[in-house]
Design an enzyme around this catalytic site. Structure first.
Site, PDB file in Angstrom:
ATOM      1  N   TYR A 144       0.809  -1.216   0.000  1.00 22.54           N
ATOM      2  CA  TYR A 144       0.000   0.000   0.000  1.00 22.54           C
ATOM      3  C   TYR A 144       0.846   1.272   0.000  1.00 22.54           C
ATOM      4  CZ  TYR A 144      -4.432  -2.388   1.103  1.00 22.54           C
ATOM      5  OH  TYR A 144      -5.561  -3.151   1.075  1.00 22.54           O
ATOM      6  N   ASP A 222      -1.862 -18.644   1.201  1.00 19.56           N
ATOM      7  CA  ASP A 222      -2.852 -19.429   0.452  1.00 19.56           C
ATOM      8  C   ASP A 222      -3.426 -20.538   1.323  1.00 19.56           C
ATOM      9  OD1 ASP A 222      -0.291 -20.517   0.418  1.00 19.56           O
ATOM     10  OD2 ASP A 222      -0.406 -21.286  -1.633  1.00 19.56           O
ATOM     11  N   ASP A 246      -5.667  -7.555   4.570  1.00 15.20           N
ATOM     12  CA  ASP A 246      -6.870  -6.986   3.955  1.00 15.20           C
ATOM     13  C   ASP A 246      -7.755  -8.118   3.429  1.00 15.20           C
ATOM     14  OD1 ASP A 246      -8.598  -5.023   2.806  1.00 15.20           O
ATOM     15  OD2 ASP A 246      -7.671  -5.435   0.869  1.00 15.20           O
TER      16      ASP A 246
HETATM   17  C1  IPM Z   1     -10.094  -2.021   4.511  1.00 12.38           C
HETATM   18  C2  IPM Z   1     -10.420  -1.468   3.143  1.00 12.38           C
HETATM   19  C3  IPM Z   1      -9.322  -0.502   2.736  1.00 12.38           C
HETATM   20  C4  IPM Z   1      -8.010  -1.260   2.731  1.00 12.38           C
HETATM   21  C5  IPM Z   1      -9.564   0.204   1.384  1.00 12.38           C
HETATM   22  C6  IPM Z   1     -10.856   0.996   1.404  1.00 12.38           C
HETATM   23  C7  IPM Z   1      -8.411   1.049   0.951  1.00 12.38           C
HETATM   24  O1  IPM Z   1     -10.562  -2.516   2.240  1.00 12.38           O
HETATM   25  O2  IPM Z   1     -10.010  -1.240   5.474  1.00 12.38           O
HETATM   26  O3  IPM Z   1      -9.920  -3.230   4.639  1.00 12.38           O
HETATM   27  O4  IPM Z   1      -7.699  -1.950   1.752  1.00 12.38           O
HETATM   28  O5  IPM Z   1      -7.280  -1.190   3.722  1.00 12.38           O
HETATM   29 MG    MG Z   2     -10.492  -4.433   3.118  1.00 12.78          MG
END
Ligand code: IPM
Ligand code: MG
Length: 359
Positions: A144, A222, A246
C-alpha cells in the site's frame, strides 16, 4: 477538579458510513451519560463527500484535528463515481494517509460467532463452532505504501517493502494481544515465494523469543485462506502484513455471518482509529438499511483501547449480543422468525439495552 472532555473526531465518510456512524455516536452518548466521563464529538467530511464539498478527500484541518484528538471514529470511504480517477486521487486515499499520519500500524480485526447467527454464516455450524480469533494486520507498510510505485501506459508497479522495525513492532502487538486471549499466534506470509516474507518470518521468530508463553506457528497465506474455511476455530491471533491482512480479514468477516458485524481498531500511534471492516457499500447506501453493529462494536473498541473504559466496552458488546439474541435483524442478517429493523432502529434498540445495563 475538572478534566477536559475526551475528544473524538467523527468522520462518517461516504455511502453507508453516513448512516451507521451516527448510531455509534448514539451509543457513545449513552456511555457518557451513564458514566462520569464527558465526550466531545467534532465531525468532519472525508472521502468522496469531502471531494464534492471541498475539492480534496481530506483537508489539512481535518487531519490536524484527528492528530490532536483522543480517538477517531470513522464510517467508510469510497464512492464509485470517482472510480475513473488515478489511485492517488481516490476518496479511499484519505484513509491510507490518515492511517499513516496517525501511525496506526496495528489493525485489530476480531471475528467471532454471534448468538443466533450461525445460520447466516456460509459455513456449516459444526465447522464454525467455537470460532473466535483476531487478525492483527500490519497497516502502514507493504504494497500500500511501498516506493517506487507507478503506472505508465502498459506497465504498472507497486513495491512490497518491510523493514525490521516495522515487523518487530506489529509482532510485539500480536504477541501481547495473544497474552490477553489464548496465547497462540499464527504468522501468515508467503515465505516460499517472497523475500519480504522471508524477513517477516525471521523477525517474527526473533520477537517470539521474548514470549515463550505464547505458541507461534507459521502458515503460507494461500494455506491460511483455505484453513479459515476448513478450521476457523483453530485460530487465536493471526499476524500478517497489510495486503494479506486486507484479504484474510474480509474472508474472516463473512464467516461469522455478515461483514456488517465486524469492527476494527487501528492502534500503535498516539491516536487510535476505529472503523468497521466493511466499506461504503454503494449498493445499499441511502436506503437506511445498513447494519450499524460493526461501527457500534468499533466504538466499543474505542472505549477499550483509547478511553480505558473496559467495563463500558464490554457493556456495549453485551448489549449488541442481547439485541441479536432477541432476534432483531437488519436485512444482511435476516433469518426466519426475526424482527426486521432498519439502521436507526437497530442503533436505538442497542442504545436502550445499554442504558438499562449501565444505569
Ligand atoms: C479495509 C479497506 C481498505 C483497505 C480500502 C478501502 C483502501 O478494504 O479497510 O480493509 O484496503 O485497507
Ligand atoms: Mg479491506
Amino acid at each position: 477538579m475538572t478534566t477536559r472532555p475526551f475528544l473524538i473526531t467523527v468522520l462518517p465518510g461516504d455511502g453507508v458510513g453516513l448512516e451507521v456512524t451516527p448510531e455509534a455516536v448514539k451509543i457513545l452518548e449513552v456511555v457518557a451519560r451513564c458514566s462520569s466521563r464527558a465526550f466531545e464529538f467534532v465531525e468532519f467530511p472525508i472521502g468522496g463527500v469531502s471531494v464534492d464539498l471541498l475539492g480534496v478527500s481530506m483537508t489539512d484541518e481535518c487531519l490536524e484535528h484527528c492528530k490532536k484528538s483522543d480517538a477517531v471514529l470513522l464510517g467508510a470511504l469510497g464512492d464509485p463515481k470517482y472510480n475513473h480517477l488515478p489511485p492517488a486521487e481516490l476518496p479511499e486515499r484519505a484513509l491510507l494517509v490518515l492511517r499513516k499520519e496517525l501511525n496506526c500500524y496495528a489493525n485489530l480485526r476480531p471475528a467471532y460467532e454471534f448468538p443466533g447467527l450461525t445460520d447466516a454464516s456460509p459455513l456449516r455450524p459444526e465447522l464454525l463452532a467455537g470460532t473466535d480469533f483476531v487478525v492483527v494486520r500490519e497497516l502502514t507498510g507493504g504494497l500500500y505504501y511501498g516506493e517506487p510505485r507507478g503506472i505508465d501506459n502498459d506497465r504498472a508497479f507497486n513495491t512490497m517493502v518491510y523493514t525490521r522495525p516495522e515487523i518487530e513492532r506489529v509482532a510485539h502487538t500480536a504477541f501481547q494481544v495473544a497474552r490477553t486471549r489464548r496465547n497462540h499466534v499464527t504468522s501468515v506470509d508467503k515465505a516460499n515465494a517472497l523475500e519480504v516474507s522471508r524477513l517477516w518470518r525471521q523477525v517474527v521468530n526473533e520477537v517470539h523469543a521474548s514470549y515463550s508463553d505464547v505458541k507461534l506457528d507459521h502458515l503460507f497465506v494461500d494455506n491460511c485462506a483455505m484453513a479459515l474455511v476448513t478450521r476457523p476455530n483453530s485460530f487465536d491471533v493471526i499476524l500478517t502484513e497489510n495486503t494479506f491482512g486486507d484479504i484474510l480479514s474480509d474472508e474472516a468477516a463473512v464467516l461469522t455471518g455478515s461483514i456488517g458485524l465486524l469492527p476494527s481498531a487501528s492502534i500503535g500511534g498516539d491516536v487510535g482509529l476505529y472503523e468497521p471492516v466493511h466499506g461504503s457499500a454503494p449498493d445499499i447506501a441511502g436506503q437506511g438499511i445498513a447494519n450499524p453493529i460493526a461501527t457500534i462494536l468499533s466504538a466499543a473498541l474505542l472505549l477499550r483501547h483509547s478511553a480505558n473504559m473496559l467495563d463500558e466496552a464490554q457493556a456495549v458488546e453485551e448489549a449488541v449480543r442481547a439485541i441479536l439474541a432477541k432476534g432483531h435483524a437488519t436485512p444482511d442478517i435476516m433469518r426466519d422468525g426475526c424482527n426486521a429493523v432498519n439502521t436507526t432502529e437497530m442503533g436505538t434498540l442497542i442504545a436502550e439495552e445499554l442504558e438499562r445495563s449501565l444505569s
